[in-house]
Design a protein around this motif. Structure first.
Motif, mmCIF file in Angstrom:
data_model
loop_
_atom_site.group_PDB
_atom_site.id
_atom_site.type_symbol
_atom_site.label_atom_id
_atom_site.label_comp_id
_atom_site.label_asym_id
_atom_site.label_seq_id
_atom_site.Cartn_x
_atom_site.Cartn_y
_atom_site.Cartn_z
ATOM 1 N N UNK A 55 0.701 -1.240 -0.011
ATOM 2 C CA UNK A 55 0.005 0.037 -0.069
ATOM 3 C C UNK A 55 0.847 1.279 -0.193
ATOM 4 N N UNK A 56 2.125 1.197 0.257
ATOM 5 C CA UNK A 56 2.891 2.371 0.356
ATOM 6 C C UNK A 56 3.053 2.973 1.636
ATOM 7 N N UNK A 57 2.334 2.374 2.537
ATOM 8 C CA UNK A 57 1.910 3.158 3.812
ATOM 9 C C UNK A 57 3.495 3.040 4.607
ATOM 10 N N UNK A 58 3.939 4.094 5.488
ATOM 11 C CA UNK A 58 5.206 3.749 6.351
ATOM 12 C C UNK A 58 4.954 2.766 7.616
ATOM 13 N N UNK A 59 5.997 2.040 7.743
ATOM 14 C CA UNK A 59 5.844 1.106 8.838
ATOM 15 C C UNK A 59 6.660 1.742 10.310
ATOM 16 N N UNK A 60 5.976 1.887 11.128
ATOM 17 C CA UNK A 60 6.580 2.435 12.347
ATOM 18 C C UNK A 60 6.898 1.632 13.363
ATOM 19 N N UNK A 61 6.875 0.257 12.852
ATOM 20 C CA UNK A 61 7.061 -0.717 13.883
ATOM 21 C C UNK A 61 6.067 -0.902 14.710
ATOM 22 N N UNK A 62 6.534 -1.907 15.744
ATOM 23 C CA UNK A 62 5.208 -2.385 16.707
ATOM 24 C C UNK A 62 4.514 -3.625 16.644
ATOM 25 N N UNK A 63 4.238 -4.277 17.367
ATOM 26 C CA UNK A 63 3.425 -5.463 17.103
ATOM 27 C C UNK A 63 2.073 -5.341 16.280
ATOM 28 N N UNK A 64 1.950 -6.058 15.523
ATOM 29 C CA UNK A 64 0.472 -6.061 14.868
ATOM 30 C C UNK A 64 -0.366 -7.278 15.234
ATOM 31 N N UNK A 65 -1.315 -6.986 16.021
ATOM 32 C CA UNK A 65 -2.296 -8.146 16.325
ATOM 33 C C UNK A 65 -3.008 -8.969 15.299
ATOM 34 N N UNK B 230 -4.418 -2.489 9.472
ATOM 35 C CA UNK B 230 -5.531 -2.341 10.424
ATOM 36 C C UNK B 230 -6.725 -1.536 9.869
ATOM 37 N N UNK B 231 -7.891 -1.470 10.436
ATOM 38 C CA UNK B 231 -8.952 -0.664 10.036
ATOM 39 C C UNK B 231 -8.602 0.719 9.696
ATOM 40 N N UNK B 232 -7.864 1.303 10.757
ATOM 41 C CA UNK B 232 -7.388 2.593 10.711
ATOM 42 C C UNK B 232 -6.598 2.919 9.331
ATOM 43 N N UNK B 233 -5.880 1.991 9.091
ATOM 44 C CA UNK B 233 -5.324 2.223 7.879
ATOM 45 C C UNK B 233 -5.985 2.218 6.563
ATOM 46 N N UNK B 234 -6.853 1.251 6.454
ATOM 47 C CA UNK B 234 -7.811 1.107 5.338
ATOM 48 C C UNK B 234 -8.618 2.449 5.432
ATOM 49 N N UNK B 235 -8.847 3.028 6.409
ATOM 50 C CA UNK B 235 -9.713 4.523 6.347
ATOM 51 C C UNK B 235 -8.727 5.296 5.755
ATOM 52 N N UNK B 236 -7.466 5.228 6.303
ATOM 53 C CA UNK B 236 -6.699 6.534 5.791
ATOM 54 C C UNK B 236 -6.575 6.425 4.370
#
Length: 276
Positions: free
Chosen positions: A23-33, A38-44
């Protein structure tokens, strides 16, 4: 086949297939459950608020507009079949009143000209089916090609039932595994278009109960259209056949699709078809 639940599961399954790299979105790290976005990323990506998308994914489709659907489709990188399926699911989930009147079931052609026409196509196999993949009509060569399927005593003869429940199908379809995915995806698309089709519901229930593979594939929520491709089969009388097919919706018989199979002239498949 609950429409709101189907919408939820379809959207969840589509975002699970994506990752940040695609998708080209940046990866800020952190655990993905959860797998995928994520839904927030789809909305963005869709250009809508995260709360709006969350409500939509939960089945609240009140006031959803065409631009919003298009935005979500772009965000989830849906193909044409998936986009049409999303529209159908939203349309069905919007209905709150009594289900619309069902159109007459198409298990035989209502126009005798259809049978006359496909009978005249004597050099190619022709197979007419409805959205549930019931065999509605064939010409002589079409029936000869799918003779293994027509040995089933259950009426109407159904391509999905043959594929998943008849052991002979594993020999008949040389690419049986690919066909299982295709058939389930076709039925999923039809379920989105015809959410109140009781016969389709009964077929899905039967196949889910009798076939673990069907049950697993049905849960993937994959959809596709049936337009053109290659069908590789092993006919018990003439051997291996590699057939191109075209699928055409019949405007004179809404809900029916005509599949025409052909082979390259002078090929082994072409010569073997003549033996049928």
């Amino acid at each position: 086949m609950d429409q709101q639940d189907d919408l939820t599961q379809f959207l969840v399954s589509r975002r699970a297939k994506l990752n940040l790299q695609r998708t080209g979105l940046p990866d800020f790290g952190g655990r993905r459950r959860v797998p995928g976005l994520r839904r927030e990323e789809v909305a963005l990506l869709a250009g809508i608020s995260s709360e709006y998308y969350k409500r939509l994914e939960r089945g609240n489709v009140k006031g959803v507009s065409g631009p919003v659907i298009n935005g979500i489709s772009r965000a989830l990188q849906l193909d044409d079949a998936e986009h049409s399926h999303l529209e159908a699911l939203i349309r069905s989930a919007t209905i709150r009143a009594r289900p619309p009147r069902r159109r007459p079931e198409r298990t035989v052609p209502s126009d005798p000209v259809l049978q006359q026409t496909i009978d005249a196509m004597s050099t190619v196999p022709v197979f007419v089916q409805n959205g549930r993949l019931d065999a509605v009509a064939t010409n002589r060569l079409g029936r000869a090609l799918f003779s293994e399927m027509f040995m089933d005593d259950q009426i109407p003869v159904n391509a999905a039932r043959f594929l998943f429940l008849e052991p002979k199908a594993r020999t008949f379809y040389r690419d049986w595994d690919a066909n299982t995915h295709q058939i389930v995806a076709l039925l999923r698309a039809e379920a989105g278009r015809s959410p109140y089709d009781q016969q389709l519901r009964e077929l899905v229930d039967e196949l889910s109960f009798r076939s673990d593979l069907f049950h697993e594939l049905w849960g993937s929520h994959d959809v596709r259209e049936h337009r053109t491709g290659l069908k590789s089969v092993h006919h018990p009388s003439v051997g291996d056949l590699d057939l191109s097919y075209l699928a055409m919706d019949l405007t004179s018989e809404p809900g029916l699709q005509m599949l025409v199979f052909s082979a390259e002239p002078d090929s082994n498949t072409y010569l073997r078809l003549q033996q049928l």
